[in-house]
Design a protein around this motif. Structure first.
Motif, PDB file in Angstrom:
ATOM      1  N   SER A  31       0.826  -1.204   0.000  1.00  0.00           N
ATOM      2  CA  SER A  31       0.000   0.000   0.000  1.00  0.00           C
ATOM      3  C   SER A  31       0.858   1.251   0.000  1.00  0.00           C
ATOM      4  N   ALA A  32       1.924   1.251   0.809  1.00  0.00           N
ATOM      5  CA  ALA A  32       2.809   2.414   0.890  1.00  0.00           C
ATOM      6  C   ALA A  32       3.488   2.672  -0.444  1.00  0.00           C
ATOM      7  N   ALA A  33       3.928   1.577  -1.101  1.00  0.00           N
ATOM      8  CA  ALA A  33       4.618   1.719  -2.383  1.00  0.00           C
ATOM      9  C   ALA A  33       3.698   2.267  -3.452  1.00  0.00           C
ATOM     10  N   SER A  34       2.437   1.830  -3.437  1.00  0.00           N
ATOM     11  CA  SER A  34       1.499   2.258  -4.468  1.00  0.00           C
ATOM     12  C   SER A  34       1.020   3.681  -4.257  1.00  0.00           C
ATOM     13  N   THR A  38       6.637 -10.135  -8.296  1.00  0.00           N
ATOM     14  CA  THR A  38       5.236  -9.942  -8.651  1.00  0.00           C
ATOM     15  C   THR A  38       5.243  -9.264 -10.014  1.00  0.00           C
ATOM     16  N   TRP A  39       4.642  -9.906 -11.016  1.00  0.00           N
ATOM     17  CA  TRP A  39       4.781  -9.484 -12.410  1.00  0.00           C
ATOM     18  C   TRP A  39       3.505  -8.863 -12.981  1.00  0.00           C
ATOM     19  N   THR A  40       3.704  -7.956 -13.943  1.00  0.00           N
ATOM     20  CA  THR A  40       2.599  -7.578 -14.818  1.00  0.00           C
ATOM     21  C   THR A  40       2.430  -8.717 -15.815  1.00  0.00           C
ATOM     22  N   LYS A  41       1.400  -8.647 -16.624  1.00  0.00           N
ATOM     23  CA  LYS A  41       1.262  -9.575 -17.741  1.00  0.00           C
ATOM     24  C   LYS A  41       2.343  -9.227 -18.772  1.00  0.00           C
ATOM     25  N   ASP A  65       1.347  -6.200  -4.926  1.00  0.00           N
ATOM     26  CA  ASP A  65       0.243  -6.317  -5.877  1.00  0.00           C
ATOM     27  C   ASP A  65      -0.427  -4.975  -6.158  1.00  0.00           C
ATOM     28  N   GLY A  66      -0.442  -4.104  -5.149  1.00  0.00           N
ATOM     29  CA  GLY A  66      -1.137  -2.828  -5.298  1.00  0.00           C
ATOM     30  C   GLY A  66      -0.584  -1.993  -6.433  1.00  0.00           C
ATOM     31  N   LEU A  67       0.733  -1.776  -6.438  1.00  0.00           N
ATOM     32  CA  LEU A  67       1.351  -0.972  -7.495  1.00  0.00           C
ATOM     33  C   LEU A  67       1.331  -1.721  -8.818  1.00  0.00           C
ATOM     34  N   ARG A  68       1.566  -3.035  -8.769  1.00  0.00           N
ATOM     35  CA  ARG A  68       1.508  -3.837  -9.999  1.00  0.00           C
ATOM     36  C   ARG A  68       0.163  -3.688 -10.695  1.00  0.00           C
ATOM     37  N   ASP A  69      -0.922  -3.773  -9.926  1.00  0.00           N
ATOM     38  CA  ASP A  69      -2.261  -3.685 -10.507  1.00  0.00           C
ATOM     39  C   ASP A  69      -2.499  -2.329 -11.160  1.00  0.00           C
TER      40      ASP A  69
END
Length: 286
Positions: free
Chosen positions: A51-54, A134-137, A250-254
């Motif tokens: 959350s902090a990163a995003s 944790t990857w993007t597509k 996951d937050g920033l990745r999404d």
């Protein structure tokens, strides 16, 4: 009086003992409770970090500055490249300040874990690293190939027997050759170099016979250098590029994935790709 004091002490001792027993859990049930509490704490910590990163005002992208056309130093001394153009567009759409952070490729994991960068975005191969980040597509397809001098007489992988082959340290090409130990053992030497600019200079000087590397980057280097190099038809491995985040972010990745898909839908990915490659090589939405 003495008996009263002794009786009071005994009552207090018994109460303390009962209190201690009631507050202490022992045996398997206690171990499971402790394990569950620890797991819950770790999950909460990961969620807080994500959350902090995003929510940061900046978007810091780690990249290899000697990896054209994905990320490199342009003629004007500024960082530029296909991946950096995409990353900057994503940052703008997220309302964040874009920060291009050059890193030593073999120190990328340390940079990510320490929080010095938010992601690795630089022709970063997903294959073989699926569980580490944790990857993007995937947004682009690529191959690991071999580059040789046109007059070297090397036409096939079999011709690499007894030859000196060079790769970038901790690269996908190095990993692919470790997986293909049968092929690598036919080489005279498999050596590493910090970056592919050095590898191409080694090839130009005849210090090595071949460079194993990303096809996208190899084709760009050959075009820019106007050198008499060729890419062998036989590839080492097929792969896909993605944006890699710290595991659990996951937050920033999404948020980044959402913008990449929007950029594919509105034609931005195609436009940036045509700028660098003369055609659309992206794979999102295809």
């Amino acid at each position: 009086m003495k008996k009263i004091v002794i009786l009071a002490a005994a009552i207090l001792g018994t109460a303390a003992l009962l209190s201690g027993c009631a507050g202490k859990k022992e045996g398997p049930a206690a171990a499971e409770t402790t394990k569950a509490e620890s797991s819950s704490a770790e999950t909460t910590k990961a969620q807080d970090t994500s959350s902090a990163a995003s929510e940061k005002d900046t978007f810091t992208v780690g990249f290899d500055q000697d990896f054209p056309p994905m990320g490199f130093v342009g003629d004007n001394g500024e960082y530029t490249g296909f991946d950096l153009d995409l990353a900057k567009e994503v940052a703008d759409r997220l309302g964040k300040k874009f920060v291009a952070q050059p890193i030593a490729w073999d120190a990328k994991d340390m940079e990510l874990e320490s929080g010095n960068i938010d992601c690795i975005w630089n022709g970063f191969t997903i294959n073989g690293r699926e569980d580490g980040y944790t990857w993007t597509k995937p947004y682009m397809a690529n191959r690991q190939v071999f580059v040789v001098a046109k007059d070297s007489g090397i036409k096939t992988l079999a011709d690499l027997s007894g030859k000196v082959v060079e790769v970038q340290a901790d690269s996908s090409a190095e990993a692919a050759l470790k997986d293909n130990d049968t092929l690598a053992k036919t080489f005279k030497t498999l050596q590493t170099t910090p970056d592919y600019n050095t590898a191409f200079m080694d090839l130009e000087m005849g210090a090595v016979n071949c460079v194993a590397m990303d096809e996208i980057v190899a084709a760009y280097q050959i075009q820019q250098r106007k050198s008499d190099f060729v890419i062998l038809d036989e590839a080492l491995a097929a792969e896909e590029y993605g944006v890699g985040f710290k595991k659990g972010n996951d937050g920033l990745r999404d948020k980044v994935q959402e913008q990449l898909e929007a950029m594919a839908a509105d034609g931005t990915l195609k436009t940036v790709s045509e700028k660098w490659f003369g055609k659309d090589v992206t794979t999102i939405g295809k």
